[in-house]
Enzyme design. Sequence first.
Site, PDB file in Angstrom:
ATOM      1  N   TYR A 100      49.820  57.806  42.627  1.00  0.00           N
ATOM      2  CA  TYR A 100      51.180  57.674  43.144  1.00  0.00           C
ATOM      3  C   TYR A 100      51.122  58.250  44.554  1.00  0.00           C
ATOM      4  O   TYR A 100      50.535  59.306  44.774  1.00  0.00           O
ATOM      5  CB  TYR A 100      52.200  58.473  42.336  1.00  0.00           C
ATOM      6  CG  TYR A 100      52.294  58.142  40.862  1.00  0.00           C
ATOM      7  CD1 TYR A 100      52.155  56.839  40.400  1.00  0.00           C
ATOM      8  CD2 TYR A 100      52.558  59.154  39.946  1.00  0.00           C
ATOM      9  CE1 TYR A 100      52.257  56.542  39.048  1.00  0.00           C
ATOM     10  CE2 TYR A 100      52.673  58.880  38.587  1.00  0.00           C
ATOM     11  CZ  TYR A 100      52.520  57.572  38.143  1.00  0.00           C
ATOM     12  OH  TYR A 100      52.619  57.300  36.804  1.00  0.00           O
ATOM     13  N   CYS A 103      52.258  61.864  44.769  1.00  0.00           N
ATOM     14  CA  CYS A 103      51.744  62.782  43.753  1.00  0.00           C
ATOM     15  C   CYS A 103      50.914  63.883  44.405  1.00  0.00           C
ATOM     16  O   CYS A 103      49.928  63.599  45.093  1.00  0.00           O
ATOM     17  CB  CYS A 103      50.896  62.003  42.755  1.00  0.00           C
ATOM     18  SG  CYS A 103      49.857  63.028  41.693  1.00  0.00           S
ATOM     19  N   PHE A 105      48.809  66.026  43.105  1.00  0.00           N
ATOM     20  CA  PHE A 105      47.443  66.072  42.587  1.00  0.00           C
ATOM     21  C   PHE A 105      46.598  64.943  43.166  1.00  0.00           C
ATOM     22  O   PHE A 105      45.414  65.124  43.462  1.00  0.00           O
ATOM     23  CB  PHE A 105      47.449  66.007  41.059  1.00  0.00           C
ATOM     24  CG  PHE A 105      48.114  67.188  40.414  1.00  0.00           C
ATOM     25  CD1 PHE A 105      47.519  68.440  40.430  1.00  0.00           C
ATOM     26  CD2 PHE A 105      49.347  67.059  39.793  1.00  0.00           C
ATOM     27  CE1 PHE A 105      48.123  69.535  39.844  1.00  0.00           C
ATOM     28  CE2 PHE A 105      49.972  68.148  39.204  1.00  0.00           C
ATOM     29  CZ  PHE A 105      49.362  69.389  39.230  1.00  0.00           C
ATOM     30  N   CYS A 106      47.208  63.777  43.345  1.00  0.00           N
ATOM     31  CA  CYS A 106      46.497  62.655  43.960  1.00  0.00           C
ATOM     32  C   CYS A 106      46.159  62.974  45.414  1.00  0.00           C
ATOM     33  O   CYS A 106      45.058  62.679  45.897  1.00  0.00           O
ATOM     34  CB  CYS A 106      47.350  61.389  43.903  1.00  0.00           C
ATOM     35  SG  CYS A 106      47.788  60.848  42.233  1.00  0.00           S
TER      36      CYS A 106
END
Length: 328
Positions: A100, A103, A105-106
Amino acid sequence: MRRASTLASSVLSRTLTSTLHDGGALSTIKHRFLLASLYSTTSNTGNSHSRRIFNPFSSSLGVAGALVSAAAAASLSQDVLAKEPPRAELVPKEVVLYQYEACPFCNKVKAYLDYYDIPYKVVEVNPISKKEIKWSDYKKVPILMVDGEQLVDSSAIIDKLGNKIHGKEIVESASDKDDDDEEIKWRRWVDNHLVHVLSPNIYRNTSEALESFDYITSNGNFSFAEKITVKYAGAAAMYFVSKKLKKKYNITDERAALYEAAETWVDALNGREFLGGSKPNLADLAVFGVLRPIRYLRSGRDMVEQTRIGDWYTRMENSVGGSARIKA
């Protein structure tokens, strides 16, 4: 005097040429001078320092100063130039990130890939249908496919990929290591604390929620109908999710929690350019990665204006450099 300058120029030229034969480039040398001036002085003294470096034959330095500056540029190469691309034979042939756009974490994974100049493709996952990852038993993002191998969980992805590109055997992940290690301690802090104050800030009201999803849909590969659905349905859903997260993590004031986290990180630097010292370590990349998607949203602008984190963030932007993303 002119003859002395000519002689000095010749000597300096040979010195630089020798440095180039050792694996550098003229542009790299100039870049090192620039970074040395930026990272070793304050903004007020940095300009005068920069002038001294780029005018090596001025009366203030003279011939000796020119030679010292050239030698210093070569010796500073490892400390000043933070980026360390892996050996070509260790770079994966195909890296695909399912993500995403907003996001944290991404974005942590992307910061790592960008810093090490590992080319990667991106597949934007529809946060509502998740049709792009129906093939996987793992239904969260990020998912990183590395030469056909599926890696999941941002911290584990970075640990495993790091071992691959540095030619090491896979060792225990960050979650298994001793918390006495400063780098590990702050990587855990990112996963267990910092990320939890982001959503309540990004989606704290309807206008900021829509701002965030406008950013998501503008960067994702969505049809017009999908953009409308994702923007409004996603913003509404995340607005209510953020309220639950705020309660779950006992956050009473979203902005105050964000500012406190930013100040906590700056305190951890303890006057260093990076937590890693002269160059970023994995904790620096983790903090930078999770903050990058909010930096130019309202919450991120407020954070930089109200805390001391801006200088470090700018240094990280310069060190990480441009995206290593390639077209899918």
